[in-house]
Design a protein around this motif. Sequence first.
Motif, PDB file in Angstrom:
ATOM      1  N   LEU A  12      23.843 -53.905  -2.385  1.00  0.00           N
ATOM      2  CA  LEU A  12      23.660 -52.845  -3.374  1.00  0.00           C
ATOM      3  C   LEU A  12      24.039 -51.506  -2.745  1.00  0.00           C
ATOM      4  O   LEU A  12      23.494 -51.110  -1.712  1.00  0.00           O
ATOM      5  CB  LEU A  12      22.194 -52.821  -3.816  1.00  0.00           C
ATOM      6  N   VAL A  13      24.995 -50.819  -3.375  1.00  0.00           N
ATOM      7  CA  VAL A  13      25.463 -49.513  -2.898  1.00  0.00           C
ATOM      8  C   VAL A  13      25.138 -48.469  -3.961  1.00  0.00           C
ATOM      9  O   VAL A  13      25.617 -48.563  -5.104  1.00  0.00           O
ATOM     10  CB  VAL A  13      26.981 -49.535  -2.619  1.00  0.00           C
ATOM     11  N   ILE A  55      29.302 -57.393  -4.342  1.00  0.00           N
ATOM     12  CA  ILE A  55      28.855 -56.033  -4.047  1.00  0.00           C
ATOM     13  C   ILE A  55      28.604 -55.338  -5.376  1.00  0.00           C
ATOM     14  O   ILE A  55      29.443 -55.395  -6.279  1.00  0.00           O
ATOM     15  CB  ILE A  55      29.918 -55.261  -3.251  1.00  0.00           C
ATOM     16  N   GLU A  56      27.480 -54.669  -5.487  1.00  0.00           N
ATOM     17  CA  GLU A  56      27.167 -53.907  -6.694  1.00  0.00           C
ATOM     18  C   GLU A  56      27.210 -52.414  -6.385  1.00  0.00           C
ATOM     19  O   GLU A  56      26.509 -51.939  -5.482  1.00  0.00           O
ATOM     20  CB  GLU A  56      25.783 -54.272  -7.227  1.00  0.00           C
ATOM     21  N   LEU A  57      28.035 -51.672  -7.113  1.00  0.00           N
ATOM     22  CA  LEU A  57      28.052 -50.215  -7.060  1.00  0.00           C
ATOM     23  C   LEU A  57      27.162 -49.718  -8.188  1.00  0.00           C
ATOM     24  O   LEU A  57      27.447 -49.974  -9.360  1.00  0.00           O
ATOM     25  CB  LEU A  57      29.466 -49.675  -7.217  1.00  0.00           C
ATOM     26  N   LEU A  58      26.111 -49.017  -7.844  1.00  0.00           N
ATOM     27  CA  LEU A  58      25.087 -48.624  -8.820  1.00  0.00           C
ATOM     28  C   LEU A  58      25.011 -47.111  -8.926  1.00  0.00           C
ATOM     29  O   LEU A  58      24.891 -46.409  -7.919  1.00  0.00           O
ATOM     30  CB  LEU A  58      23.729 -49.178  -8.393  1.00  0.00           C
ATOM     31  N   GLY A  59      25.067 -46.593 -10.159  1.00  0.00           N
ATOM     32  CA  GLY A  59      24.974 -45.158 -10.371  1.00  0.00           C
ATOM     33  C   GLY A  59      24.206 -44.819 -11.633  1.00  0.00           C
ATOM     34  O   GLY A  59      23.867 -45.701 -12.440  1.00  0.00           O
ATOM     35  N   GLY A  83      20.272 -51.725  -0.348  1.00  0.00           N
ATOM     36  CA  GLY A  83      19.543 -52.947  -0.072  1.00  0.00           C
ATOM     37  C   GLY A  83      20.399 -54.169  -0.266  1.00  0.00           C
ATOM     38  O   GLY A  83      21.611 -54.084  -0.508  1.00  0.00           O
ATOM     39  N   ILE A  84      19.757 -55.326  -0.148  1.00  0.00           N
ATOM     40  CA  ILE A  84      20.423 -56.591  -0.375  1.00  0.00           C
ATOM     41  C   ILE A  84      19.529 -57.481  -1.230  1.00  0.00           C
ATOM     42  O   ILE A  84      18.302 -57.370  -1.200  1.00  0.00           O
ATOM     43  CB  ILE A  84      20.786 -57.320   0.936  1.00  0.00           C
ATOM     44  N   ALA A  85      20.178 -58.336  -1.995  1.00  0.00           N
ATOM     45  CA  ALA A  85      19.467 -59.342  -2.785  1.00  0.00           C
ATOM     46  C   ALA A  85      19.842 -60.711  -2.250  1.00  0.00           C
ATOM     47  O   ALA A  85      21.029 -61.028  -2.114  1.00  0.00           O
ATOM     48  CB  ALA A  85      19.835 -59.225  -4.258  1.00  0.00           C
ATOM     49  N   LEU A  86      18.845 -61.511  -1.932  1.00  0.00           N
ATOM     50  CA  LEU A  86      19.080 -62.891  -1.543  1.00  0.00           C
ATOM     51  C   LEU A  86      19.142 -63.752  -2.799  1.00  0.00           C
ATOM     52  O   LEU A  86      18.728 -63.331  -3.877  1.00  0.00           O
ATOM     53  CB  LEU A  86      17.966 -63.367  -0.606  1.00  0.00           C
ATOM     54  N   SER A  87      19.654 -64.958  -2.655  1.00  0.00           N
ATOM     55  CA  SER A  87      19.832 -65.843  -3.800  1.00  0.00           C
ATOM     56  C   SER A  87      18.883 -67.033  -3.710  1.00  0.00           C
ATOM     57  O   SER A  87      18.712 -67.622  -2.634  1.00  0.00           O
ATOM     58  CB  SER A  87      21.277 -66.343  -3.838  1.00  0.00           C
ATOM     59  N   THR A  88      18.270 -67.383  -4.824  1.00  0.00           N
ATOM     60  CA  THR A  88      17.454 -68.587  -4.911  1.00  0.00           C
ATOM     61  C   THR A  88      17.981 -69.470  -6.030  1.00  0.00           C
ATOM     62  O   THR A  88      18.470 -68.978  -7.048  1.00  0.00           O
ATOM     63  CB  THR A  88      15.975 -68.257  -5.179  1.00  0.00           C
ATOM     64  N   ASP A  89      17.876 -70.785  -5.828  1.00  0.00           N
ATOM     65  CA  ASP A  89      18.277 -71.708  -6.882  1.00  0.00           C
ATOM     66  C   ASP A  89      17.081 -72.232  -7.679  1.00  0.00           C
ATOM     67  O   ASP A  89      17.254 -73.037  -8.600  1.00  0.00           O
ATOM     68  CB  ASP A  89      19.077 -72.884  -6.312  1.00  0.00           C
ATOM     69  N   GLY A 139      12.121 -50.462  -0.027  1.00  0.00           N
ATOM     70  CA  GLY A 139      11.930 -51.740  -0.693  1.00  0.00           C
ATOM     71  C   GLY A 139      13.221 -52.434  -1.052  1.00  0.00           C
ATOM     72  O   GLY A 139      13.264 -53.191  -2.026  1.00  0.00           O
ATOM     73  N   GLY A 140      14.273 -52.234  -0.277  1.00  0.00           N
ATOM     74  CA  GLY A 140      15.594 -52.710  -0.642  1.00  0.00           C
ATOM     75  C   GLY A 140      15.883 -54.154  -0.288  1.00  0.00           C
ATOM     76  O   GLY A 140      17.016 -54.482   0.082  1.00  0.00           O
ATOM     77  N   LEU A 141      14.888 -55.030  -0.384  1.00  0.00           N
ATOM     78  CA  LEU A 141      15.105 -56.455  -0.183  1.00  0.00           C
ATOM     79  C   LEU A 141      14.420 -57.187  -1.319  1.00  0.00           C
ATOM     80  O   LEU A 141      13.213 -57.044  -1.525  1.00  0.00           O
ATOM     81  CB  LEU A 141      14.536 -56.909   1.163  1.00  0.00           C
ATOM     82  N   PHE A 142      15.195 -57.956  -2.073  1.00  0.00           N
ATOM     83  CA  PHE A 142      14.614 -58.730  -3.160  1.00  0.00           C
ATOM     84  C   PHE A 142      15.425 -60.009  -3.328  1.00  0.00           C
ATOM     85  O   PHE A 142      16.384 -60.264  -2.583  1.00  0.00           O
ATOM     86  CB  PHE A 142      14.549 -57.917  -4.455  1.00  0.00           C
ATOM     87  N   ILE A 143      15.031 -60.838  -4.282  1.00  0.00           N
ATOM     88  CA  ILE A 143      15.634 -62.160  -4.462  1.00  0.00           C
ATOM     89  C   ILE A 143      16.066 -62.295  -5.915  1.00  0.00           C
ATOM     90  O   ILE A 143      15.357 -61.833  -6.816  1.00  0.00           O
ATOM     91  CB  ILE A 143      14.641 -63.269  -4.064  1.00  0.00           C
TER      92      ILE A 143
END
Length: 287
Positions: A12-13, A55-59, A83-89, A139-143
């Motif tokens: 996330l940028v 990659i997500e560009l967020l504004g 931040g980064i988002a992890l992936s869950t199945d 808090g830039g870590l989520f799933i």
Amino acid sequence: MPHNIVGLDHTLVGVEDLEKARETYEKLGFTLTPRGSHIGWGTANYCIMFPDDYIELLGIVDPTKETNGLDKKLEERGPGMLGIALSTDAPEATVTSLDEAGLGPARLHDLKRKLELAEGDVIPEFKLIRYPYQGMPLGGLFICHHLTPELIRTPEWQLHANGAQYVQSVVVLVDDPDAYLAHYTALCGAINVTRTDQTMTVRIGKLNLIFVTESDMDLLFPGLFISADMPEFPHILSMSIAVSDRAKTKTYLEGAGIQVQDVPNGAVRVQPSDASGVVLEFVQAQK
């Protein structure tokens, strides 16, 4: 990997001018999706899609609406990685597993966004898991789990003129990597966590999440100038993109008028001023 985590979902940028950021990343040789807007919020995005991550560009496009704190983050830290988002199945099982491991209380949220296609809008849907760990700035870590992946993984959006294939690494500046060791061991498993004298590396699918102190930065970023007004730790500094042919990527960037730097680790580096606040490196994809 524990907790049904299967790898990186996206980075996330945060950007101050979304349309300018789109032009910046197009100049870097990325293909961007059409614009997406978060329903009920004042934020929107462009995404750079790869087969397994993105990659997500967020504004902010409407400051009169809820921005989920993006306005404050940009004011405090400027543009750059958020931040980064992890992936869950299996999002429901992930929530239960995180709680049982003492990594909660985790909460599952529904998210929709409007993707503005020429033939008409579509609505990608997601499940987000947020939990209270502060191992990333703000808090830039989520799933994340995608309910409608077919809406955003259009094949032509995954073809990039610079040869980009996936996100290979993200580097986070911290005071002490040991402060994050126990959490990431519990989250990703001891086999995926490596501690050296200078760094802690967490292997998450194809991603290397690297924690390093400022004093040891020259090992990873020789010659990189760090501004005196750099945000407080922890601070997500850089992202490395694996490409099909590093030499061709360098030629493409130079042809686009981008100033690049060859660094001893074999990467081609683009400075933050040319990548919306991100230290962006291109590296040869592993076979």
